[in-house]
Design a protein around this motif. Structure first.
Motif, PDB file in Angstrom:
ATOM      1  N   TYR A   4     104.289  34.965  29.657  1.00  0.00           N
ATOM      2  CA  TYR A   4     103.129  34.438  30.363  1.00  0.00           C
ATOM      3  C   TYR A   4     102.418  35.586  31.084  1.00  0.00           C
ATOM      4  O   TYR A   4     103.062  36.422  31.734  1.00  0.00           O
ATOM      5  N   PRO A   5     101.099  35.634  30.982  1.00  0.00           N
ATOM      6  CA  PRO A   5     100.372  36.740  31.624  1.00  0.00           C
ATOM      7  C   PRO A   5     100.395  36.628  33.145  1.00  0.00           C
ATOM      8  O   PRO A   5     100.466  35.527  33.699  1.00  0.00           O
ATOM      9  N   ARG A   6     100.353  37.768  33.788  1.00  0.00           N
ATOM     10  CA  ARG A   6     100.193  37.820  35.240  1.00  0.00           C
ATOM     11  C   ARG A   6      98.707  37.979  35.551  1.00  0.00           C
ATOM     12  O   ARG A   6      97.938  38.497  34.732  1.00  0.00           O
ATOM     13  N   LEU A   7      98.319  37.568  36.743  1.00  0.00           N
ATOM     14  CA  LEU A   7      96.914  37.608  37.148  1.00  0.00           C
ATOM     15  C   LEU A   7      96.714  38.608  38.279  1.00  0.00           C
ATOM     16  O   LEU A   7      97.546  38.711  39.186  1.00  0.00           O
ATOM     17  N   THR A   8      95.628  39.340  38.195  1.00  0.00           N
ATOM     18  CA  THR A   8      95.268  40.276  39.259  1.00  0.00           C
ATOM     19  C   THR A   8      93.805  40.099  39.629  1.00  0.00           C
ATOM     20  O   THR A   8      93.021  39.484  38.898  1.00  0.00           O
ATOM     21  N   ALA A   9      93.434  40.653  40.762  1.00  0.00           N
ATOM     22  CA  ALA A   9      92.039  40.741  41.183  1.00  0.00           C
ATOM     23  C   ALA A   9      91.729  42.212  41.443  1.00  0.00           C
ATOM     24  O   ALA A   9      92.520  42.915  42.082  1.00  0.00           O
ATOM     25  N   ASP A  10      90.611  42.694  40.911  1.00  0.00           N
ATOM     26  CA  ASP A  10      90.148  44.064  41.151  1.00  0.00           C
ATOM     27  C   ASP A  10      88.773  44.019  41.790  1.00  0.00           C
ATOM     28  O   ASP A  10      87.965  43.122  41.502  1.00  0.00           O
ATOM     29  N   LEU A  11      88.518  44.995  42.655  1.00  0.00           N
ATOM     30  CA  LEU A  11      87.278  44.976  43.432  1.00  0.00           C
ATOM     31  C   LEU A  11      86.410  46.192  43.150  1.00  0.00           C
ATOM     32  O   LEU A  11      86.900  47.328  43.135  1.00  0.00           O
ATOM     33  N   VAL A  12      85.130  45.932  42.948  1.00  0.00           N
ATOM     34  CA  VAL A  12      84.119  46.990  42.869  1.00  0.00           C
ATOM     35  C   VAL A  12      83.253  46.862  44.111  1.00  0.00           C
ATOM     36  O   VAL A  12      82.447  45.937  44.234  1.00  0.00           O
ATOM     37  N   VAL A  13      83.455  47.758  45.061  1.00  0.00           N
ATOM     38  CA  VAL A  13      82.708  47.736  46.323  1.00  0.00           C
ATOM     39  C   VAL A  13      81.749  48.930  46.306  1.00  0.00           C
ATOM     40  O   VAL A  13      82.180  50.081  46.271  1.00  0.00           O
ATOM     41  N   LEU A  14      80.460  48.638  46.328  1.00  0.00           N
ATOM     42  CA  LEU A  14      79.429  49.670  46.235  1.00  0.00           C
ATOM     43  C   LEU A  14      78.673  49.782  47.546  1.00  0.00           C
ATOM     44  O   LEU A  14      78.413  48.778  48.221  1.00  0.00           O
ATOM     45  N   THR A  15      78.289  51.007  47.893  1.00  0.00           N
ATOM     46  CA  THR A  15      77.453  51.247  49.063  1.00  0.00           C
ATOM     47  C   THR A  15      76.636  52.498  48.824  1.00  0.00           C
ATOM     48  O   THR A  15      76.819  53.206  47.826  1.00  0.00           O
ATOM     49  N   ILE A  16      75.715  52.774  49.723  1.00  0.00           N
ATOM     50  CA  ILE A  16      74.936  54.014  49.674  1.00  0.00           C
ATOM     51  C   ILE A  16      75.355  54.866  50.864  1.00  0.00           C
ATOM     52  O   ILE A  16      75.274  54.426  52.012  1.00  0.00           O
ATOM     53  N   ARG A  17      75.835  56.072  50.562  1.00  0.00           N
ATOM     54  CA  ARG A  17      76.221  57.034  51.582  1.00  0.00           C
ATOM     55  C   ARG A  17      75.669  58.392  51.165  1.00  0.00           C
ATOM     56  O   ARG A  17      75.727  58.762  49.993  1.00  0.00           O
ATOM     57  N   ASP A  18      75.128  59.123  52.137  1.00  0.00           N
ATOM     58  CA  ASP A  18      74.596  60.464  51.873  1.00  0.00           C
ATOM     59  C   ASP A  18      73.575  60.441  50.743  1.00  0.00           C
ATOM     60  O   ASP A  18      73.523  61.346  49.894  1.00  0.00           O
ATOM     61  N   ASP A  19      72.759  59.382  50.700  1.00  0.00           N
ATOM     62  CA  ASP A  19      71.687  59.245  49.708  1.00  0.00           C
ATOM     63  C   ASP A  19      72.225  59.181  48.281  1.00  0.00           C
ATOM     64  O   ASP A  19      71.559  59.596  47.335  1.00  0.00           O
ATOM     65  N   ARG A  20      73.436  58.658  48.118  1.00  0.00           N
ATOM     66  CA  ARG A  20      74.049  58.530  46.800  1.00  0.00           C
ATOM     67  C   ARG A  20      74.717  57.160  46.676  1.00  0.00           C
ATOM     68  O   ARG A  20      75.210  56.614  47.670  1.00  0.00           O
ATOM     69  N   LEU A  21      74.743  56.635  45.450  1.00  0.00           N
ATOM     70  CA  LEU A  21      75.488  55.415  45.190  1.00  0.00           C
ATOM     71  C   LEU A  21      76.961  55.753  45.086  1.00  0.00           C
ATOM     72  O   LEU A  21      77.362  56.614  44.296  1.00  0.00           O
ATOM     73  N   LYS A  22      77.792  55.053  45.865  1.00  0.00           N
ATOM     74  CA  LYS A  22      79.218  55.358  45.886  1.00  0.00           C
ATOM     75  C   LYS A  22      80.041  54.086  45.731  1.00  0.00           C
ATOM     76  O   LYS A  22      79.619  52.990  46.109  1.00  0.00           O
ATOM     77  N   VAL A  23      81.229  54.268  45.164  1.00  0.00           N
ATOM     78  CA  VAL A  23      82.148  53.161  44.939  1.00  0.00           C
ATOM     79  C   VAL A  23      83.462  53.452  45.654  1.00  0.00           C
ATOM     80  O   VAL A  23      83.888  54.603  45.754  1.00  0.00           O
ATOM     81  N   LEU A  24      84.081  52.411  46.155  1.00  0.00           N
ATOM     82  CA  LEU A  24      85.349  52.540  46.860  1.00  0.00           C
ATOM     83  C   LEU A  24      86.486  52.628  45.841  1.00  0.00           C
ATOM     84  O   LEU A  24      86.656  51.732  45.007  1.00  0.00           O
ATOM     85  N   LEU A  25      87.270  53.716  45.928  1.00  0.00           N
ATOM     86  CA  LEU A  25      88.384  53.919  45.007  1.00  0.00           C
ATOM     87  C   LEU A  25      89.638  54.314  45.781  1.00  0.00           C
ATOM     88  O   LEU A  25      89.550  54.819  46.912  1.00  0.00           O
ATOM     89  N   VAL A  26      90.786  54.102  45.141  1.00  0.00           N
ATOM     90  CA  VAL A  26      92.060  54.538  45.697  1.00  0.00           C
ATOM     91  C   VAL A  26      92.722  55.503  44.722  1.00  0.00           C
ATOM     92  O   VAL A  26      92.428  55.491  43.521  1.00  0.00           O
TER      93      VAL A  26
END
Length: 233
Positions: A4-26
């Motif tokens: 049986y498959p397991r379920l996950t949730a992944d997040l794409v969080v975007l913002t503008i910092r230093d006049d650039r489009l940025k994404v939150l990563l780990v």
């Protein structure tokens, strides 16, 4: 034996910092893909909805509180080979917001930060997170076409040039200054003149605006299909 498959949730969080489009990563602290960049996310726990999983994992891995974000589901990813551990199906969530604080890494996370979205970044993401990011970014661009969310990235009151820069950064286009102004001022209820003038740089002070009451733009800010295109109207 049925797996049986397991379920996950992944997040794409975007913002503008230093006049650039940025994404939150780990940076992952465990296998698989230890030491690689990845989107925040994790496994569904007993008694949780996937939305609750997304909020919990965001806080546990980055210290950011999902309560100030509107998490929008953007896709389901079910390729049998997407996770080398087992059969894992993930639901992705998108959040775009201005002025988000610096994250702090949680347990089993080596580090977390805002990363500029560019071609090199896509090449370095774990799992199928490059595809998830690409799909979510397209939905973020669609939100700018369909809604007034772009104004939330500007501290009020703001100039039309500041708003234009938001559209250019997220949509990856160049927009003719005069035509952009005519377009946004031509959408009834999109912007409201504050009665003031000001400037944050050299040149003549420009009129300052606030977000108007209209929230749905119905595609009136539609972008061209080719990134980097100069939009004339």
């Amino acid at each position: 034996m049925i797996e049986y498959p397991r379920l996950t949730a992944d997040l794409v969080v975007l913002t503008i910092r230093d006049d650039r489009l940025k994404v939150l990563l780990v940076v992952r602290g465990r296998q698989p893909f230890k030491g690689r960049l990845a989107l925040p996310g994790g496994f569904l726990e007993h008694g949780e909805s996937l939305e609750e999983t997304a909020a919990r994992e965001l806080f546990e891995e980055t210290g950011l509180d999902a309560d100030r974000l509107h998490l929008k589901p953007t896709g389901i990813y079910s390729d049998p080979e997407r996770d080398p551990r087992s059969r894992v199906i993930t639901v992705s969530y998108l959040a775009i917001a201005p002025n988000l604080e610096m994250p702090s890494p949680g347990d089993e996370i080596l580090s977390t930060d805002w990363y500029e979205v560019d071609d090199d970044l896509y090449m370095n993401l774990a799992f199928d997170h490059a595809r998830i990011l690409e799909d979510a970014l397209e939905q973020a661009r669609a939100l700018l076409e369909q809604t007034s969310i772009g104004t939330t990235f500007c501290k009020e009151p703001f100039t039309i040039s500041e708003l234009r820069r938001v559209y250019e950064i997220i949509m990856d286009i160049q927009w003719n200054q005069g035509n952009f102004q005519n377009k946004v001022l031509g959408i009834e209820g999109f912007l409201e003149y504050s009665g003031e003038k000001g400037s944050k740089g050299p040149g003549r002070p420009g009129k300052l605006y606030r977000a108007g009451p209209v929230r749905k733009l119905n595609g009136l800010m539609k972008r061209p299909k080719t990134a980097g295109t100069l939009v004339e109207g």
